[in-house]
Design an enzyme around this catalytic site. Structure first.
Site, PDB file in Angstrom:
ATOM      1  N   ASP A   1      -2.487  -0.844   0.802  1.00  0.00           N
ATOM      2  CA  ASP A   1      -1.125  -0.917   1.317  1.00  0.00           C
ATOM      3  C   ASP A   1      -1.083  -1.813   2.542  1.00  0.00           C
ATOM      4  OD1 ASP A   1      -0.196   0.816  -0.522  1.00  0.00           O
ATOM      5  OD2 ASP A   1      -0.224   2.578   0.784  1.00  0.00           O
TER       6      ASP A   1
ATOM      7  N   LYS B   1       4.022  -2.691   0.152  1.00  0.00           N
ATOM      8  CA  LYS B   1       4.948  -1.656   0.522  1.00  0.00           C
ATOM      9  C   LYS B   1       5.020  -1.380   2.009  1.00  0.00           C
ATOM     10  CE  LYS B   1       4.222   1.573  -2.399  1.00  0.00           C
ATOM     11  NZ  LYS B   1       4.468   2.842  -2.982  1.00  0.00           N
TER      12      LYS B   1
ATOM     13  N   MET C   1       8.201   8.398   8.390  1.00  0.00           N
ATOM     14  CA  MET C   1       9.241   7.419   8.046  1.00  0.00           C
ATOM     15  C   MET C   1      10.567   7.815   8.686  1.00  0.00           C
ATOM     16  SD  MET C   1       8.187   6.930   4.049  1.00  0.00           S
ATOM     17  CE  MET C   1       7.805   8.644   3.772  1.00  0.00           C
TER      18      MET C   1
END
Ligand code: SAH
Length: 477
Positions: free
Chosen positions: A254, A276, A389
């Site tokens: 990632d 991502k 997040m």
């Protein structure tokens, strides 16, 4: 200069003999021994013996080597690849060696180290495999002892097996992909059914077993490891993660995994960034699932390297589902998840006796929907809430939790780039949390921790949110 005892004074190498002359001088036992030794190779042996013993005569006859009965003359060494002086006459042996040296031919005089350009090894011959044992003249008895040990270790069928391998090499190179599959093929070839058949002397059956092994792609399919890279510091990688990375053929990582961690993988492993980060998906989740299966089906050992722990907000379920459906074997290597790393940075006890008895790992996006998630009730009863997040939805997180009954004075911690050298830490109250939503300078990954346990953290390590981000909001307001 002090001599380095770890260094050899003679370097082992194999001398080509096909179509080349090797000269042996001598009449007696030493000449017999050297002739026998050289006869392990296909050299054109010529024995110069003006008065050969019965034993030497018999051997020359048995091996069908050329015999020259002339007395020594320097030209006799012309064109030889190697020269052995084994006459038993030290002075004559020296003269032979000097004649060879004058022609740049390496020579060996029995029992005269100063007149040896090379030493002869004790030899285990399983042509084409050869094991040569040298002691630099220190102990011929020792060399012979080692020789017989090695000899018993190796199957007599090793030679035929190696020859069979050589005859298949090109076909295997064409049929099987380089790397894991090919390595597995040769391992199976040398240890499995093929080797058993060769040992039993069944060459036909051995060939059939080899053909089958090639057809099956060595019977191996690849393997996928979902590996937690941890929050970013290289030394927060687990030992197991490190080992798996060292065995990888391909590493799919990632964007959040730092280069330093990726480069701990096997040096010639292929590396692929599968993206991502928020806003720039270089590959869709479905593409990644398909790619994982495809690589594994090629027989590769794949490491899917994810930040933190692979099972925490890592879309692992979808990848595992694809692997299961394709029948690909997999394993999961846990990692230090960023909430735990952030808590460590802040010296923040996420469970705290009498204050916080449970911990919720959640994503900020869970709080943007219409209905309040179940865990909001836990927040009221004192759970520590770790929000992944959460930066871009910080305002709604604060508002919804407040609507659910959590006081605006509840302590919060915010850690950007947890565990990394460039980490930044902040603290404040729930009422301050919206400040980070507009704080564009927080461009690293951010973790938010909410709850009364935050008050027990070492807040001298962090800046107040209201001080760090006030300016931005005032302008925005
Ligand atoms: N599997 C990861 C989480 C992936 S989701 C884990 O276990 O940590 C991505 C989110 O993780 C980011 O938006 C951020 O909230 C958090 N994150 C990942 N690394 C972080 C770090 N070093 N510092 C703070 N938060 C981090």
């Amino acid at each position: 200069m002090a001599s380095d005892t770890s260094k050899l004074t003679a370097f082992p190498a194999f001398v080509r003999t096909t179509g080349r002359k090797v000269a042996v001088f001598g009449n007696g036992a030493e000449a017999v021994a050297k002739t026998r030794l050289i006869a392990n190779s296909d050299a054109d042996i010529i024995v110069y013996a003006d008065d050969p013993s019965h034993e030497l005569l018999a051997l020359m006859h048995e091996l069908a080597v050329i015999h020259d009965a002339a007395s020594f003359a320097p030209e006799q060494v012309d064109g030889a690849a190697l020269v052995f002086a084994a006459t038993g006459d030290a002075a004559l042996d020296c003269a032979i060696v000097l004649a060879a040296r004058a022609r740049n031919i390496p020579a060996n005089a029995v029992d005269q180290p100063d007149y040896c350009d090379f030493y002869t090894p004790a030899l285990v011959n399983r042509a084409p495999v050869a094991i040569a044992i040298g002691t630099e003249g220190a102990g011929p008895v020792l060399a012979q002892m080692i020789r017989s040990k090695v000899d018993t270790l190796l199957s007599p069928a090793l030679g035929p097996l190696a020859r069979l391998a050589a005859s298949y090499r090109d076909r295997v190179d064409d049929a099987l992909p380089r790397g894991a599959v090919r390595r597995a093929f040769w391992k199976a070839f040398f240890t499995g059914e093929v080797s058993h058949e060769v040992e039993a002397g069944n060459e036909e059956a051995a060939r059939r077993a080899t053909d089958k092994l090639i057809e099956d792609g060595a019977g191996i399919s690849g393997h996928v490891a979902l590996v937690g890279a941890g929050p970013g510091a290289e030394d927060l990688l687990t030992l197991r993660a490190h080992r798996v990375l060292m065995e990888a053929d391909v590493i799919l990582h990632d964007a959040l995994v730092p280069e330093k961690v990726i480069s701990m993988g096997r040096r010639d492993a292929e590396r692929m960034a599968v993206g991502k980060r928020k806003g720039c998906h270089s590959k869709s989740q479905n593409d990644i699932n398909i790619l994982l299966v495809k690589l594994a089906k090629e027989g590769k050992r794949v490491v899917r390297l994810k930040s933190g722990d692979p099972l925490v907000f890592g879309r692992a379920a979808e990848e595992l589902d694809a692997l299961r459906r394709a029948g690909v074997s997999y394993e999961i290597v846990p990692g230090v998840t960023s909430a735990i790393a952030a808590a460590a940075d802040m010296a923040l006890p996420i469970t705290l006796r009498g204050v916080a008895h449970s911990v919720v790992f959640t994503t900020g996006h869970d709080l943007t929907g219409k209905t309040l998630p179940d865990w909001a009730k836990l927040a009221l009863s004192g759970a520590t809430i770790a929000v992944y997040m959460g930066r871009t939805v910080a305002a709604s997180v604060a508002r919804r939790l407040n609507e659910a009954g959590l006081g605006m004075a509840t302590t919060v911690a915010v850690v950007e780039n947890a565990s990394r050298a460039n980490r930044r830490m902040f603290h404040g109250a729930l009422a301050d949390l919206p400040l980070i939503e507009t704080a564009d300078e927080l461009d690293g990954p951010v973790l938010v921790i909410i709850g009364d346990a935050v008050a027990a953290a070492d807040l001298s390590r962090s800046e107040p949110l209201s001080v760090a981000f006030r300016a931005t909001t005032e302008i925005a307001a």
